[in-house]
Design an enzyme around this catalytic site. Structure first.
Site, PDB file in Angstrom:
ATOM      1  N   ARG A 218       0.828  -1.204   0.000  1.00  0.00           N
ATOM      2  CA  ARG A 218       0.000   0.000   0.000  1.00  0.00           C
ATOM      3  C   ARG A 218       0.862   1.253   0.000  1.00  0.00           C
ATOM      4  O   ARG A 218       1.998   1.249   0.453  1.00  0.00           O
ATOM      5  CB  ARG A 218      -0.917   0.010   1.231  1.00  0.00           C
TER       6      ARG A 218
ATOM      7  N   ARG B  67       3.952   8.083  -6.394  1.00  0.00           N
ATOM      8  CA  ARG B  67       3.356   6.944  -7.082  1.00  0.00           C
ATOM      9  C   ARG B  67       4.440   6.061  -7.710  1.00  0.00           C
ATOM     10  O   ARG B  67       4.321   4.848  -7.750  1.00  0.00           O
ATOM     11  CB  ARG B  67       2.379   7.444  -8.159  1.00  0.00           C
TER      12      ARG B  67
ATOM     13  N   ASN C  77      -3.949  -2.457  -7.186  1.00  0.00           N
ATOM     14  CA  ASN C  77      -3.745  -1.114  -7.734  1.00  0.00           C
ATOM     15  C   ASN C  77      -2.318  -0.610  -7.501  1.00  0.00           C
ATOM     16  O   ASN C  77      -1.683  -1.006  -6.523  1.00  0.00           O
ATOM     17  CB  ASN C  77      -4.743  -0.143  -7.085  1.00  0.00           C
TER      18      ASN C  77
ATOM     19  N   ASP D 297     -15.372   0.450 -12.857  1.00  0.00           N
ATOM     20  CA  ASP D 297     -15.719   1.847 -13.170  1.00  0.00           C
ATOM     21  C   ASP D 297     -16.962   1.893 -14.057  1.00  0.00           C
ATOM     22  O   ASP D 297     -17.854   2.716 -13.865  1.00  0.00           O
ATOM     23  CB  ASP D 297     -14.563   2.541 -13.908  1.00  0.00           C
TER      24      ASP D 297
ATOM     25  N   ARG E  95     -20.055   1.146 -12.117  1.00  0.00           N
ATOM     26  CA  ARG E  95     -20.464   2.320 -11.339  1.00  0.00           C
ATOM     27  C   ARG E  95     -21.132   3.368 -12.238  1.00  0.00           C
ATOM     28  O   ARG E  95     -22.113   4.008 -11.842  1.00  0.00           O
ATOM     29  CB  ARG E  95     -19.243   2.937 -10.640  1.00  0.00           C
TER      30      ARG E  95
ATOM     31  N   HIS F 190      -7.715   2.891 -14.964  1.00  0.00           N
ATOM     32  CA  HIS F 190      -8.569   2.705 -13.785  1.00  0.00           C
ATOM     33  C   HIS F 190      -8.072   3.700 -12.749  1.00  0.00           C
ATOM     34  O   HIS F 190      -7.186   3.425 -11.951  1.00  0.00           O
ATOM     35  CB  HIS F 190      -8.449   1.271 -13.260  1.00  0.00           C
TER      36      HIS F 190
ATOM     37  N   THR G 141     -12.168  -0.866   0.007  1.00  0.00           N
ATOM     38  CA  THR G 141     -13.209  -1.401  -0.871  1.00  0.00           C
ATOM     39  C   THR G 141     -12.929  -2.885  -1.098  1.00  0.00           C
ATOM     40  O   THR G 141     -11.775  -3.308  -1.135  1.00  0.00           O
ATOM     41  CB  THR G 141     -13.238  -0.688  -2.236  1.00  0.00           C
TER      42      THR G 141
END
Length: 343
Positions: A107, A114, A146, A174, A177, A201, A256
């Site tokens: 994480r 990034r 991710n 996505d 949603r 994404h 999530t």
């Protein structure tokens, strides 16, 4: 059996008369999940509900939690129809998987760039991917962690697999949603609201308003300004809500898991059953829509038992194609500086 043999026989031997002693061949419908955190376990539960596999293998480095999750799933054996669930830190249990799902990864730390996050994940994936290749050389790898598009690129490089067997979950969630937003605004089922979110994404994803329709009726023919800042009905808030949805869920519950779990299960069902359905998933897009670099982005792709077998040539408007190229450039700006990507 003689009377003396019957007396010495076990309960099992007394109960069962074997007609064939030959053992059944190993399962052809095996799925493995690397990473047994919240996302990995949500994927596991959603896959079990799909009833599409004979074997499920879980791999994680935290052995106690992993064993606990395995036992918990096994306790539901009367209710789901997956006869074999195993777990270990040893990748040998994943052997002969048809699909291997990667949900593991590190994480982002507070204040971390990034690029640094991705580079740390490269180091993790250099341990994971060769083990997958070793035990399941013919599998399809589905990357979920991710930043999914860059990690799919990394997995492709490290695995040496052809690009049709390395897929990112990409914008499948996505798009779900996006269609949910349309559904709630119109009072029509999301399955009848057709629209796509493509590209990264993430924040630079691209809603394809030129393709939004219900019942074959194009929204842009009814409202030429739809999705733009000139639209008086403010439909462009749909994409903002899609992007911010995950942040809101994380703020409320810390992570999530269920949305992506359902999304991954749907992708696996398409491949396991050879349904040849179209999904917006992450694939190598060099040469498409004017993209010059080897980056992975979501486009409408047809999935089959062979993996990602076709990409639909979308008829995008100029502004949509420009945004897609910008999305590709955003990813390339990060991944071009990555090191140690040789298998």
């Amino acid at each position: 059996m003689s009377s003396s043999q019957v007396a010495m026989a076990t309960l099992q031997e007394k109960l069962i008369h074997h007609v064939c002693q030959q053992k059944a061949p190993c399962s052809r419908n095996k799925i493995s999940i690397i990473g047994a955190g919240q996302v990995g376990m949500a994927c596991a539960v959603c896959l079990l509900n799909k009833e599409i596999m004979d074997d499920l293998a879980l791999v994680d480095v935290i052995e106690d939690r992993l064993r606990g999750e395995m036992l918990d799933l096994q306790d539901g054996g009367l209710f789901h129809k997956t006869p074999k669930i195993v777990a270990d830190k040893d990748y040998a249990i994943t052997a002969n998987s048809k699909i291997v799902i990667i949900t593991a990864g590190v994480r982002q730390q507070e204040g971390e760039s990034r690029l640094n996050l991705v580079q740390r994940n490269v180091n993790v994936y250099k341990m994971i991917v060769p083990q997958i290749v070793k035990y399941s050389p013919d599998c399809i790898i589905l990357v979920v962690s991710n930043p999914v598009d860059i990690l799919t690129y990394i997995t492709w490089k490290l695995s040496g697999f052809p690009k049709h067997r390395v897929i990112g979950s990409g914008c499948n969630l996505d798009t779900a949603r996006f269609r949910l937003y349309l559904s709630e605004k119109l009072g029509i089922s999301p399955s009848s609201c057709h629209g796509w979110v493509l590209g990264e994404h993430g924040d630079s994803s691209v809603p394809i308003w030129s393709g939004v329709s219900v019942g074959g009726v194009s929204f842009q023919k009814l409202n030429a300004d739809i999705g733009t800042e000139h639209d008086k009905e403010k439909w462009n808030t749909a994409h903002k809500e899609v992007v911010e949805r995950a942040y809101e869920i994380i703020r409320l519950k810390g992570y999530t898991c269920w949305g992506i779990g359902f999304s991954v299960a749907e992708l696996c069902e398409t491949m396991m059953k050879n349904l040849c359905r179209t999904h917006p998933v992450s694939t190598m897009v060099k040469g498409m829509h004017g993209i010059e670099h080897e980056v992975f982005l979501s486009l409408p792709c047809v999935l089959s038992s062979a993996g990602l077998c076709m990409v639909i040539n979308s008829s995008l408007k100029k502004d949509e194609e420009d945004k897609l190229r910008n999305s590709a450039q955003t990813l390339y700006a990060i991944q071009k500086d990555l090191k140690d990507l040789t298998p």
